[in-house]
Motif scaffolding. Structure first.
Motif, mmCIF file in Angstrom:
data_model
loop_
_atom_site.group_PDB
_atom_site.id
_atom_site.type_symbol
_atom_site.label_atom_id
_atom_site.label_comp_id
_atom_site.label_asym_id
_atom_site.label_seq_id
_atom_site.Cartn_x
_atom_site.Cartn_y
_atom_site.Cartn_z
ATOM 1 N N LEU A 108 -1.687 -34.299 -34.567
ATOM 2 C CA LEU A 108 -2.654 -33.871 -33.559
ATOM 3 C C LEU A 108 -2.188 -34.188 -32.147
ATOM 4 C CD1 LEU A 108 -6.075 -34.772 -35.217
ATOM 5 C CD2 LEU A 108 -5.031 -32.516 -34.943
ATOM 6 N N LYS A 109 -1.423 -35.266 -31.998
ATOM 7 C CA LYS A 109 -0.883 -35.592 -30.676
ATOM 8 C C LYS A 109 -0.030 -34.453 -30.136
ATOM 9 C CE LYS A 109 -0.574 -40.653 -30.736
ATOM 10 N NZ LYS A 109 0.348 -41.803 -30.715
ATOM 11 N N VAL A 110 0.743 -33.823 -31.007
ATOM 12 C CA VAL A 110 1.600 -32.707 -30.585
ATOM 13 C C VAL A 110 0.758 -31.601 -29.972
ATOM 14 C CG1 VAL A 110 3.172 -30.904 -31.398
ATOM 15 C CG2 VAL A 110 3.368 -33.228 -32.310
ATOM 16 N N VAL A 111 -0.361 -31.278 -30.625
ATOM 17 C CA VAL A 111 -1.239 -30.223 -30.124
ATOM 18 C C VAL A 111 -1.859 -30.622 -28.786
ATOM 19 C CG1 VAL A 111 -3.333 -28.891 -30.591
ATOM 20 C CG2 VAL A 111 -1.749 -29.407 -32.455
ATOM 21 N N VAL A 112 -2.383 -31.839 -28.727
ATOM 22 C CA VAL A 112 -3.082 -32.296 -27.529
ATOM 23 C C VAL A 112 -2.144 -32.360 -26.328
ATOM 24 C CG1 VAL A 112 -4.238 -34.296 -26.488
ATOM 25 C CG2 VAL A 112 -4.869 -33.532 -28.786
ATOM 26 N N TYR A 113 -0.910 -32.819 -26.551
ATOM 27 C CA TYR A 113 0.023 -32.953 -25.431
ATOM 28 C C TYR A 113 0.684 -31.634 -25.039
ATOM 29 C CZ TYR A 113 -0.328 -38.003 -25.030
ATOM 30 O OH TYR A 113 -0.793 -39.279 -24.791
ATOM 31 N N LEU A 114 0.348 -30.560 -25.723
ATOM 32 C CA LEU A 114 0.779 -29.232 -25.284
ATOM 33 C C LEU A 114 -0.179 -28.645 -24.246
ATOM 34 C CD1 LEU A 114 1.931 -27.540 -28.627
ATOM 35 C CD2 LEU A 114 3.373 -28.266 -26.716
ATOM 36 N N LEU A 115 -1.326 -29.264 -24.066
ATOM 37 C CA LEU A 115 -2.360 -28.746 -23.174
ATOM 38 C C LEU A 115 -2.227 -29.363 -21.783
ATOM 39 C CD1 LEU A 115 -5.377 -29.073 -25.652
ATOM 40 C CD2 LEU A 115 -3.872 -27.100 -25.301
ATOM 41 N N PRO A 116 -2.193 -28.553 -20.737
ATOM 42 C CA PRO A 116 -2.062 -29.115 -19.377
ATOM 43 C C PRO A 116 -3.241 -29.988 -18.978
ATOM 44 C CG PRO A 116 -2.474 -26.738 -19.325
ATOM 45 C CD PRO A 116 -2.173 -27.090 -20.736
ATOM 46 N N LEU A 117 -4.445 -29.711 -19.511
ATOM 47 C CA LEU A 117 -5.598 -30.529 -19.157
ATOM 48 C C LEU A 117 -5.418 -31.974 -19.608
ATOM 49 C CD1 LEU A 117 -8.447 -30.483 -17.894
ATOM 50 C CD2 LEU A 117 -9.355 -30.107 -20.187
ATOM 51 N N THR A 118 -4.661 -32.188 -20.682
ATOM 52 C CA THR A 118 -4.415 -33.548 -21.168
ATOM 53 C C THR A 118 -3.749 -34.399 -20.096
ATOM 54 O OG1 THR A 118 -4.224 -32.803 -23.457
ATOM 55 C CG2 THR A 118 -3.222 -34.915 -22.922
ATOM 56 N N TYR A 119 -2.752 -33.843 -19.439
ATOM 57 C CA TYR A 119 -2.018 -34.601 -18.416
ATOM 58 C C TYR A 119 -2.890 -34.863 -17.189
ATOM 59 C CZ TYR A 119 1.798 -33.371 -21.464
ATOM 60 O OH TYR A 119 2.594 -33.232 -22.577
ATOM 61 N N ALA A 120 -3.775 -33.902 -16.867
ATOM 62 C CA ALA A 120 -4.702 -34.134 -15.767
ATOM 63 C C ALA A 120 -5.693 -35.237 -16.122
ATOM 64 C CB ALA A 120 -5.445 -32.844 -15.435
ATOM 65 N N SER A 121 -6.221 -35.213 -17.339
ATOM 66 C CA SER A 121 -7.230 -36.195 -17.749
ATOM 67 C C SER A 121 -6.670 -37.617 -17.787
ATOM 68 C CB SER A 121 -7.798 -35.833 -19.124
ATOM 69 O OG SER A 121 -8.465 -34.595 -19.087
ATOM 70 N N ILE A 122 -5.509 -37.779 -18.444
ATOM 71 C CA ILE A 122 -4.957 -39.141 -18.548
ATOM 72 C C ILE A 122 -4.466 -39.634 -17.191
ATOM 73 C CG2 ILE A 122 -4.377 -38.874 -20.980
ATOM 74 C CD1 ILE A 122 -1.517 -38.336 -20.244
ATOM 75 N N GLY A 123 -3.981 -38.720 -16.357
ATOM 76 C CA GLY A 123 -3.548 -39.112 -15.019
ATOM 77 C C GLY A 123 -4.713 -39.520 -14.139
ATOM 78 N N LEU A 124 -5.792 -38.746 -14.166
ATOM 79 C CA LEU A 124 -6.978 -39.076 -13.370
ATOM 80 C C LEU A 124 -7.607 -40.379 -13.841
ATOM 81 C CD1 LEU A 124 -8.621 -35.533 -13.062
ATOM 82 C CD2 LEU A 124 -7.501 -36.836 -11.252
ATOM 83 N N ARG A 125 -7.634 -40.584 -15.149
ATOM 84 C CA ARG A 125 -8.215 -41.810 -15.701
ATOM 85 C C ARG A 125 -7.415 -43.035 -15.241
ATOM 86 N NH1 ARG A 125 -8.596 -40.155 -20.967
ATOM 87 N NH2 ARG A 125 -10.584 -39.171 -20.426
ATOM 88 N N ALA A 126 -6.099 -42.907 -15.268
ATOM 89 C CA ALA A 126 -5.251 -44.021 -14.841
ATOM 90 C C ALA A 126 -5.386 -44.266 -13.340
ATOM 91 C CB ALA A 126 -3.798 -43.728 -15.209
#
Length: 275
Positions: free
Chosen positions: A220-238
């Motif tokens: 599932l990580k492979v699928v989630v990390y293919l999505l650009p929103l994932t990088y925005a979410s984890i970046g904003l959270r950090a």
């Protein structure tokens, strides 16, 4: 001497072309801004409803049963703090995409004014950038509303730090660019609904807005990390809650590369658009 003169002339020509591209892009953007500025409040509020529902239902409701260190990292005081940056990413994605798509579809399919835009003596890339910038502004309007709610609920002023705002702009750029491409591609408003149902809605829930992708199984990580929103979410959270040493710096170049790739695709679409 002649070679130096030729090199200087070439650099001057490239600078001039870049200036023309920028000026033309701002001209296209200004046309959309004249229409957008009289609807600032409706645009800012339109994307606020869904994040508020999620905040109430998940952050203040279901989130009360999720404790730090169990489901979410111990770096957060509660689940509400965890999802608020994701709500900023979600709102900026939704409004940037939908606003841009429907704006272009309206011009193409209903008012029939899009042909006039295509006939203007402007580089296709400038057409794309101008429309994309209008989508970015739409996304920033709604993001500002969600950020205000987040600051009021948490008292955390890191929601306004430059790194956080940079990621919001990049996220808006990606999805406004995607909105331009979809707006140029669809033949009816029903088709827009298909893109929204199969791309935007799944990404809203799978883009690390409600969960930590690090807790998922490898497949599932492979699928989630293919999505650009994932990088925005984890970046904003950090950017909002973690020290700078723990910030995922890879999120910025990934979003930037996606935005550049979409701009090349969008310029190509404008160059070959036939309405």
């Amino acid at each position: 001497m002649a070679s130096q003169r030729a090199l200087f002339s070439s650099k001057k020509f490239k600078t001039s072309q870049l200036q023309i591209l920028l000026a033309d892009s701002l001209t296209i953007f200004w046309g959309d801004w004249l229409d957008l500025r009289v609807r600032i409040v409706p645009v800012a509020a339109s994307g606020l409803i869904s994040p508020l529902i999620y905040i109430l239902a998940f952050g203040l409701g279901l989130g009360s049963s999720i404790k730090p260190g169990s489901g979410i990292s111990g770096s957060y005081n509660n689940y509400l703090e965890f999802i608020l940056p994701g709500m900023v990413a979600l709102s900026s994605m939704t409004v940037s995409f939908a606003g841009t798509t429907f704006s272009i579809c309206g011009d193409r399919l209903f008012t029939k004014t899009f042909e006039e835009l295509l006939l203007t003596p402007i580089h296709p890339l400038a057409l794309y950038i101008g429309k994309m910038l209008a989508g970015v502004v739409r996304g920033l309007m709604t993001s500002a509303s969600v950020i205000l709610v987040a600051v009021l609920l948490t008292g955390n002023w890191n929601f306004l730090n430059p790194l956080f705002l940079l990621l919001v702009v990049l996220n808006c750029s990606v999805f406004a660019g995607l909105g331009v491409i979809v707006g140029l591609s669809v033949r009816s408003l029903e088709s827009v609904g298909l893109y929204n149902n199969f791309i935007i809605i799944p990404m809203s829930f799978l883009g690390a807005t409600f969960f930590d992708p690090g807790t998922l199984p490898a497949a599932l990580k492979v699928v989630v990390y293919l999505l650009p929103l994932t990088y925005a979410s984890i970046g904003l959270r950090a950017a909002a809650h973690l020290p700078l040493s723990q910030f995922p710096w890879y999120s910025i170049p990934i979003l930037l590369v996606i935005a550049i790739a979409l701009s090349l695709w969008g310029g190509y679409k404008f160059a070959h658009q036939q309405d």
